[in-house]
Design an enzyme around this catalytic site. Sequence first.
Site, short mmCIF file in Angstrom:
data_model
loop_
_atom_site.label_atom_id
_atom_site.label_comp_id
_atom_site.label_asym_id
_atom_site.label_seq_id
_atom_site.Cartn_x
_atom_site.Cartn_y
_atom_site.Cartn_z
N LEU A 126 0.75 -1.13 0.08
CA LEU A 126 -0.03 -0.10 0.07
C LEU A 126 1.02 1.29 0.19
CD1 LEU A 126 -3.43 0.54 1.92
CD2 LEU A 126 -1.52 2.36 1.81
N HIS A 230 6.53 2.09 12.68
CA HIS A 230 7.37 3.46 12.25
C HIS A 230 5.97 4.57 12.33
CE1 HIS A 230 8.70 6.52 9.25
NE2 HIS A 230 9.75 5.76 9.36
#
Length: 342
Positions: A126, A230
């Site tokens: 994605l 992240h």
Amino acid sequence: MLIIRPITAADFAALKQIAIESGHGFTSLPVHDERLWQKIHHAEASFAADIESPGDQGYLFVLEDTSNGEIVGTTGIEAAVGLHTPLYHFQQNTVIHHSAELNVLNQLKTLTLCNDYTGASEICTLFLRESYRRNHAGRFLSKVRFLFMAEHPQRFAEKVIAEMRGATNDRGEPPFWGWLQQLFLTIEFPEADKLIGVGKKSFIAELMPRHPIYVGLLPAAAQQVIGQVHENTKPALKMLEKEGFKHRGYIDLFDAGPTVEANLTDIRSVASSRKVPVKIVEVLGESTLAVANTELKEFRASFGKQASFDETSGELLLSPAFAAALQLQDGQFARFINLDQR
């Protein structure tokens, strides 16, 4: 209008640009021409295949801005991972060390190399260009995969996973990587990242530790990022958690990011999607709907308020332009979800 459709060979240049923009750590799209061509050809064959159960298929979609013809994003699904190329993870466990004589009880965390997710379906790849990260586009890019899976469930496994990018330092390197590199791999992170991206993963089985690793022996910086995502991945993780995905203790080998999982039929957007007949009429709905046709090779999906569900008639009302973009006509069926529901 933004339209999702299956990737084609004509999209190679755009896919390569996306691979460049996505940067290190996005191993599913390496900047490697041969590998990118393989992904495109594999996707084309997967969409064309007549199958009744998941196997070595990969469905890669692109997001096209029809106002200028640009490809601004991509999203994908792997039907069954690890069948030909092993998919490795570390599994987190707890072992008990107990001495009755000393009255000492220690619970120690360990990491064990495994490939427990073999055969699961994976949502992956994605990426959305930064200038388009607004107005539900990111949510649509993630959730459109569930519309496709809901319409073609025989092509996917009951268990669905998503690997989330792990935490990195100021140099873009995972703190978890340091100890692994020093003790076992002795190659730089970009090199390992590249090898994985082009499908060369044999070094994992050859060089990675085969016995459980005590987490307490790792450097503090490595321990602190186990299971952490992240900063840029936090919204994606939150969205998947709302879909019903959970972390069961499996982490990525190199950045320690969590892998989350859910049963296909339990995914919120799969369970709540509705397949209804279409009626073409000028309409402006109150909610933003994500709508997909029911095709395979000619799969099309988009989102907007030019769609509204009529509870009384049980029909999905679509504006002429919206219906044309999805290649839908009066009386044909479409599947939809409400993107405003959080």
